[in-house]
Design a protein around this motif. Sequence first.
Motif, PDB file in Angstrom:
ATOM      1  N   MET A   1       0.861  -1.178   0.000  1.00 34.57           N
ATOM      2  CA  MET A   1       0.000   0.000   0.000  1.00 34.57           C
ATOM      3  C   MET A   1       0.896   1.225   0.000  1.00 34.57           C
ATOM      4  SD  MET A   1      -3.278  -0.554   2.419  1.00 34.57           S
ATOM      5  CE  MET A   1      -4.358  -1.958   2.131  1.00 34.57           C
ATOM      6  N   THR A   2       0.624   2.148  -0.892  1.00 34.87           N
ATOM      7  CA  THR A   2       1.394   3.388  -0.919  1.00 34.87           C
ATOM      8  C   THR A   2       0.421   4.563  -1.002  1.00 34.87           C
ATOM      9  OG1 THR A   2       1.591   3.354  -3.325  1.00 34.87           O
ATOM     10  CG2 THR A   2       3.326   2.265  -2.103  1.00 34.87           C
TER      11      THR A   2
ATOM     12  N   SER B   1      -1.644   7.925  -2.085  1.00 30.46           N
ATOM     13  CA  SER B   1      -2.305   8.324  -3.328  1.00 30.46           C
ATOM     14  C   SER B   1      -1.709   9.597  -3.894  1.00 30.46           C
ATOM     15  CB  SER B   1      -3.785   8.578  -3.077  1.00 30.46           C
ATOM     16  OG  SER B   1      -4.361   7.447  -2.494  1.00 30.46           O
TER      17      SER B   1
ATOM     18  N   GLU C   1       0.127  -3.808  -5.941  1.00 34.99           N
ATOM     19  CA  GLU C   1      -0.785  -2.877  -5.289  1.00 34.99           C
ATOM     20  C   GLU C   1      -2.029  -2.750  -6.149  1.00 34.99           C
ATOM     21  OE1 GLU C   1       0.665   1.092  -4.463  1.00 34.99           O
ATOM     22  OE2 GLU C   1      -1.069   1.507  -3.160  1.00 34.99           O
TER      23      GLU C   1
ATOM     24  N   SER D   1      -5.070  -0.335  -6.429  1.00 34.80           N
ATOM     25  CA  SER D   1      -5.490   0.947  -5.892  1.00 34.80           C
ATOM     26  C   SER D   1      -5.892   1.875  -7.026  1.00 34.80           C
ATOM     27  CB  SER D   1      -4.310   1.539  -5.102  1.00 34.80           C
ATOM     28  OG  SER D   1      -4.776   2.505  -4.212  1.00 34.80           O
ATOM     29  N   ASN D   2      -6.412   3.052  -6.663  1.00 37.55           N
ATOM     30  CA  ASN D   2      -6.878   3.973  -7.687  1.00 37.55           C
ATOM     31  C   ASN D   2      -5.765   4.872  -8.222  1.00 37.55           C
ATOM     32  OD1 ASN D   2      -9.619   3.363  -7.880  1.00 37.55           O
ATOM     33  ND2 ASN D   2     -10.107   4.563  -6.060  1.00 37.55           N
TER      34      ASN D   2
END
Lengths: 339, 805
Positions: free
Chosen positions: B525-526, B528, B590, B592-593
């Motif tokens: 997780m990083t 945004s 990951e 993610s958006n």
Amino acid sequence: MLEKLVKIRQEAMEQILSASSADSLNDLRVRYLGKKGLLTEVLKGMKDVSAEERPRVGQLVNDARKEIENNLDSMRTEFENRLMQARLQAEEIDVTLPGKKTALGHSHPNNVILRQVEDIFVGMGYEVVSGPEIEYDYYNFEALNIPANHPAKDEQDTFYINNDILLRTQTSSVQIHEMERGVLPIRMIAPGRVFRADEVDATHSPSFHQIEGLVIDKGITFADLKGTLDEFAKRFFGPDTRTKFRPHHFPFTEPSAEVDVSCFKCGGKGCRFCKGEGWIEILGCGMVHPHVLEMAGIDPDVYSGFAFGMGLERLTLLKCEIDDMRLLYENDMRFLKQF
Amino acid sequence: MNASLSWIRSYVPELECSYQEFRDAMTLSGTKVEGYKVFDEDLDKIVIGQVVSMEKHPDADKLQICQVNVGTETIQIVTGAPNVFEGAKVPVVLDGGRVAGGHDGNMTPGGIKIKKGKLRGVESFGMMCSIEELGSTREMYPDAPENGLYILPEDAPVGESATSYLGLCDANYEFEITSNRVDCYSVLGIAREAAATFRKPFVNEEPKIRKTEGDIRDLLEVEVKDTDLCPRYTAMMVKNIRLAPSPRWLRQRLASNGIRPINNVVDITNYVMEEYGQPMHAFDYDTIKGHKIVVKRAQDGEKFVTLDGQERTLDKDILMICDAERPIGIAGIMGGEESKITDDVKTLVFESACFDGTNNRLSARRLGLRTDASGKYEKGLDPNNTVPAIIRACQLIEELDAGDVVGGMIDLYPEPVQEKKIAFDPERINAYLGTDISKEKMLSYFPALEIGYEEESNLLTIPSFRQDLLRGADIAEEIARFYGYDKIPTTLPAMKGASGKLTYKFQVNEVIREQMQAAGYSEAMTYSFESPKVFDKCLLDPEDPHRQAIVISNPLGEDYSIMRTSLLNGLFTSLATNYNRRNKEAALYELSNVYIAKQLPLTELPDERMTLSLGFFGEGDFFNLKGAVEELFDGLGLTGHRRYDNTGELPFFHPGRQAILSYEGTPVAILGEVHPTVVKNYGLAKRTYAAQIDVEGLYEKVSFARKYQGIPKYPAVSRDLSLVMDRSVRAGQIEEIIESCGGKLLEHYELFDIYEGEQVGAGRKSLAYTVRFRASDRTLEDGDVTPIMEKIVKKLGEIDVFLRS
């Protein structure tokens, strides 16, 4: 002829018993029972035997044949068993040597915990939904009873893109989207990223996750809210968990509460983990404010509901006993492999 | 908000509880206690003693042998304190007692036990104490000396508890006040809550002034020009100011709240601010030009020196207190240098006003000047509080003999707030809470809260300080918190017909996670947001559309200032972290958006596209990465046509080792080996592989429908194709031909050998395939397969791929 038969039989028995291998048994089978075997030879001599004698001699020959066969078979079985024993012995392994693992990847601890939370609420009949992370001010604040210049807007240290668009500071914005869809009743949880201008340290991050919950139906009560979250706490932290609801204030719920759970480490006696309190704060909740319902086009005289919100990272840090939030965003393999 | 229990108890005299009980009960009724400090926690057996006589220690110059009367007896104490004298009254800790720390001010948790003993051979049965040893400071007890024993006043009662005498038998509580309860930023507000919580009467006598002289209206004129920002302005006047230290009770009360006593006038304004929550400002009357106060907005660019000596630049939204000629204070924030109270003050004007909370908060923020006063005003105060507070201040002036109160009051309050009324509906409240509380019980909670009830109209009248009570739900909360949240039953909502589920996209995401983990990738997780520098770090062209990122207008710093348009920077950074920390390998993904603006600057919400990144360093190469992508597509039922093209256009990947994956003709993913320059920019492992997939674009195409294909009954026929060709020919080209010529009978083909070397000649290579045919209804014969193979070979010949002889 009978004598010959007796002799063959005796000789065969002796040789079988003293056979040294399965191969020598095969030789003996050929020697006595084969087409040109000794016993077959005897049978060939039957033509010289008198008619009265013939059945008896025939019987004797057959008996001898059977006996030899049986002995050959049991010796063979014994040799096979011995071989099997030897093989099994030779093939012994050291079972304490390390196992060979498939190189599986690991879930991020946040998602391990999120799945647990989702499973509990899905089991209770909730739908898991999502909403935009970049959001209109209206959904993040105004529709949640936080009008322009409300001090709560300052408290949340919002990142703005422009005057109307911001990075959502709370997943509560998803409540409004769900309510505006106009499909009632609503039972939803909405996990997702939220953003607040907090400097990075062991307990803060400018980007983290919340899990929002919303139930709207006719006749929903504060007691239902208590029961739901108590049930969640028991399923998530363990059946002996107790909950404590403390009055609090959120602009979009009334009455509002903060919820503590009995420390799952010490059971509530007080320990280092709960800082001696016996209780750990885990979430905020309340009855959806009637004005919020009105703004979203729901008649508060007919419908009522409750909402709750919890920090995913907080649950993760607590349950996985992680002491520094920064670890969650570094993605060090030595960390991730533990989950 | 802080308040000591003794101060609270002065308004709730019947309140009897332990410190812990008080904390728990207040927290459970909604006034959360963050913590409390018990002043005498580490103090024990400390009495007021009087030195009866003293003599020098025979063997030590600096020690005195004192005979000290401690009430019940006279004991001998040896002391080194420089300020001891015969007749002095001092705190004495007796044998077996405890003090909080040393006289150097260092505290010892749990205290220090004092035992009788010998000092240089002379017996000593206790210790005389300094203020520090009692756990406090000279800040709070300014009459204590800098060095030595705390000498108590002559009238201190010998033998009595010194802790009690000094007001140390008390605890100070820190309360967390929620933003809706402005009234609780005052000791009175807290006391009202305490009274309601413990069902004890709340006693607060209305402040009164006994004697006045003259009339303020003859001496001062006040004009409020901007009433929108100042709904009420109240002023009173005191003359013949007699500055002096405040009496002990007042000093102790301020000290217990952590406020340093200064002099009677300052202490009174601080005291009233704590007690009533109403900030009070004092002006020196003689510095007010024209003896006129005007409340009005400042002008843009106007300068003003506040009493801390700083020059401030004002603007037209900042409200000022002015005299006839010039500004003398920033309303509700800070007074001016020129009108501040000095030791020479003779006459002062008390201001007790109500300013607009929002304006005050925004002004303080613009000025970068948040004060104790603005901290109160910004919350939006009750205009009805100004008068009792100012009378209380003048009452204290009178009681402390700090001056003579001038008669009358200036009170400008053009639009008094209307009393609020809310219908009382016990049935509805019970239905809302899920309770069965009787009407009588509900009504019993109201008097302590000063909520009135008119039986005839069935209306509740709400006191003006309760700005948070507006409708039925608010009343329900009042009932709930005094009934006790813990007594409300726990039930589960009926949830008729509810069946829980994940939305479709969440279900797909779960499958992606499972697939990635099965392929050996761990979830990362990083953030945004990232730095605009990442574009250069990734070698993006100045015109690259990925540079069209959404910019945060108030970021934490440049590093977090734009919303990401790609997950690759996060992935590279995480892989580099692992590499720098000497992890031998790392494989991360990951999900993610990324945020793609429809146009910039934003006028509508951007496209938030769910995206998957994956990458690794360590064992493996490009084809391991490609294999993981292939398996992911298989797992998602994405069995349509996939095509890999190397256009060399992805600047962050090795130009010869990158591909764009098109699914059914649409580009959906990129994959490649990270470009050596990017490797250097991030500090990555030399060979690092990464891919990014636009999941958002695939959701519609994902399929979890699986249909059984019969297990073959008839044998297959396999043929090997050993081919030679120019090095530049792509396997994909050959495979397209095999697929297109294979027809229905083609079951499978597989590359099993790649050779480059002498045997095929320079610049050439050999690829060997096994091609498998099968029919579902019969055993194939040579005659079925041979024509197909011939067709394949012929077609391959057209692109100069030939059978290896």
